[in-house]
Every structure is written in structure tokens, then in C-alpha cells.
Design a protein around this motif. Structure first.
Motif, PDB file in Angstrom:
ATOM      1  N   TYR A   1      -7.955  -0.669  -3.290  1.00  0.00           N
ATOM      2  CA  TYR A   1      -8.303   0.427  -3.003  1.00  0.00           C
ATOM      3  C   TYR A   1      -9.900   1.316  -3.920  1.00  0.00           C
ATOM      4  O   TYR A   1      -8.814   2.598  -4.356  1.00  0.00           O
ATOM      5  CB  TYR A   1      -7.956   1.575  -1.979  1.00  0.00           C
ATOM      6  CG  TYR A   1      -8.698   1.896  -0.868  1.00  0.00           C
ATOM      7  CD1 TYR A   1     -10.078   1.945  -0.940  1.00  0.00           C
ATOM      8  CD2 TYR A   1      -7.560   2.981   0.079  1.00  0.00           C
ATOM      9  CE1 TYR A   1     -10.204   3.414   0.201  1.00  0.00           C
ATOM     10  CE2 TYR A   1      -8.320   3.304   1.118  1.00  0.00           C
ATOM     11  CZ  TYR A   1      -9.783   3.326   1.487  1.00  0.00           C
ATOM     12  OH  TYR A   1     -10.253   3.896   2.311  1.00  0.00           O
TER      13      TYR A   1
ATOM     14  N   HIS B   1      -5.804  -1.968   4.344  1.00  0.00           N
ATOM     15  CA  HIS B   1      -5.315  -1.595   2.421  1.00  0.00           C
ATOM     16  C   HIS B   1      -4.198  -2.173   2.868  1.00  0.00           C
ATOM     17  O   HIS B   1      -3.483  -2.891   1.351  1.00  0.00           O
ATOM     18  CB  HIS B   1      -5.891  -0.333   1.833  1.00  0.00           C
ATOM     19  CG  HIS B   1      -5.510  -0.188   0.592  1.00  0.00           C
ATOM     20  ND1 HIS B   1      -4.541   0.604   0.190  1.00  0.00           N
ATOM     21  CD2 HIS B   1      -5.346  -1.111  -0.991  1.00  0.00           C
ATOM     22  CE1 HIS B   1      -3.924   1.041  -1.498  1.00  0.00           C
ATOM     23  NE2 HIS B   1      -4.392   0.171  -1.941  1.00  0.00           N
TER      24      HIS B   1
ATOM     25  N   GLY C   1      -8.332   7.154  -2.114  1.00  0.00           N
ATOM     26  CA  GLY C   1      -9.070   4.918  -2.368  1.00  0.00           C
ATOM     27  C   GLY C   1      -7.769   5.698  -2.941  1.00  0.00           C
ATOM     28  O   GLY C   1      -7.805   7.004  -3.891  1.00  0.00           O
TER      29      GLY C   1
END
Length: 247
Positions: free
Chosen positions: A46, A201, A220
Motif C-alpha cells: 500500500y 489492502h 499507506g
């Protein structure tokens, strides 16, 4: 279309590998939008990409999304050397392996949510018998199973973005590429969309998000910074855990 060997199994192979890839637009005078860089994105990673306006974020998105080709170096997507492909093969590869989510949704206003998702499979070589089941499943995955027959004009901004995410997921891509996915949403709605991206994710989807928002970037696992066309080393963060998830 042949797939050049890259080493390792498909599961172990990086989704993205840039090898001294860069892009210079022809002049006069020529303009270097991305300086040569190396970057590897593993399956299930990610990545968030940040930088000021004009830094090269959009160029990076276009190259990663096979909309532009590097003028130097090489770009491997799922082990395929994209620079060795004909334009038609690049287009086909993009349709099969990359799902796009944009700030502006890009939904057809006079087509239902289901129809918008169905249209994404027209050029993806998905067997026609699978179109409706896949589209239904994708909408259910993003929490819109009860709204699949609604027109975009009858959906909230968050619901429209969820339709756009379902459209991006329906062909089972290797990569979800998001360009400012919360840019048109209020804070509460943006949080719900980002929570959905977190879930994707955790389900194993490889995600790249282009953003100017530090709070979005912090979601992320790694952040790549671009300034004046130069990528800096990514920042690594601890894994994301959803509320109630075992740690």
C-alpha cells in the motif's frame, strides 16, 4: 502477448518494478517530468505518493497506469516488460491488470450503478456470463448491494466513489491506482472511503494512492515523495489494523 520471465512465482513477483525509469517530454525545449528512478512495489503493498503541484505526481500516475511510456529505463508490471509491448497489448494489459479510481468519479449519469460497473468489463475479455455476477459481487463488496440500481445522480458523493471503486475491482486487477480518491468528499465521507481502501489492502489488494493530503498519505504502508520530478526513498510504516482486528 508473451510474458518475459522475471524470476520467481507469480505470487512472489513484484506487481511493479521501475528500473531507472524516467520521462522527458519532447521539445523544443524538452521537459523532464520524471528523473530516472528505481521503485519496487510488492504484491499486497500500500503506497502513497505525495508532492506539491507540478512535482511529477500526475506523470508518475500516467506511467504507472500505462497511459504514458517511460522514455528511459524499464517498467515491469506483473513481470511484463511493458516497453516491449505494442500499443494494443499495452491497452489490453492496462484493462486487465489495473483498476483506476479518480477524484471526479467519471460515472455515466444516465446508467445505474450496476450498469456503470458492467461497462468496465466490455474491453477486459471477461466472459459475458460472468459480467453480472462479478458486477453484483463488486458492488456488494463496497457496501452498495442495496443501491445497485440507483442512478449516480441519486447517490451521495461517498456512494459514487464506492461505485467507482467497484468498477475498478470488477476485473480482479493486480493493482488499484487511485488519484486523489477523497478530493471531492467531506471529511466524514472521506474517512469511510479510506476505511474501505484499508480493508481492500488487508484483503491483499496492491494499492497506490496519489494524494496531496498528509492524512491520506499516512494511511499507506510506504510513502514516496516527488519533488521537481525526483522520487525520494519511501517511508515505511507499521501495518494498518482495523478496529477489533487481532494484532
Amino acid at each position: 502477448m508473451s510474458v518475459p520471465p522475471y524470476g520467481g512465482s507469480a505470487v512472489d513477483r513484484p506487481v511493479i518494478r521501475f528500473d531507472q525509469a524516467g520521462l522527458t517530454y519532447p521539445g523544443p525545449p524538452p521537459v523532464t517530468a520524471l528523473l530516472p528512478f528505481d521503485l519496487t512495489i510488492q504484491r499486497g503493498d500500500y503506497i502513497t505518493v505525495v508532492g506539491p503541484s507540478g512535482s511529477g505526481k500526475s506523470t508518475f500516475l500516467n506511467v504507472a497506469g500505462l497511459l504514458d511510456a517511460p522514455t528511459t529505463g524499464r517498467y515491469f508490471l506483473d513481470g511484463i516488460d511493458t516497453g516491449a509491448l505494442r500499443d494494443s497489448d499495452r491497452t489490453a494489459l492496462r484493462g486487465r491488470r489495473i483498476g483506476f479510481v479518480f477524484q471526479a468519479f467519471h460515472l455515466l449519469p444516465h446508467r445505474s450503478a450496476l450498469e456503470n460497473v458492467l461497462l468496465a468489463m466490455v474491453y477486459n475479455n471477461v466472459p459475458s456470463a460472468e459480467h453480472r455476477p462479478r458486477a453484483t459481487q463488486a458492488l456488494e463488496r463496497v457496501g452498495l448491494g442495496h443501491r445497485m440500481h440507483a442512478l449516480p445522480t441519486r447517490l451521495s458523493g461517498g456512494e459514487r466513489q464506492r461505485v467507482a471503486i467497484a468498477r475498478a475491482l470488477v476485473a480482479d486487477p493486480s493493482l488499484l491506482l487511485c488519484d486523489e480518491p477523497t478530493g471531492n468528499l467531506d471529511s466524514a465521507t472521506a474517512d469511510s472511503v479510506l476505511a474501505l481502501i484499508d480493508e481492500l489492502h488487508l484483503d491483499g489488494m496492491t494499492i497506490v494512492v496519489i494524494t496531496h493530503d498528509p492524512q491520506v498519505a499516512a494511511r499507506g504502508r510506504r510513502t514516496v515523495r516527488i519533488k521537481d520530478g525526483r522520487l525520494t526513498e519511501p517511508v515505511l510504516r507499521p501495518p494498518v489494523h482495523l478496529p477489533g482486528e487481532a494484532r
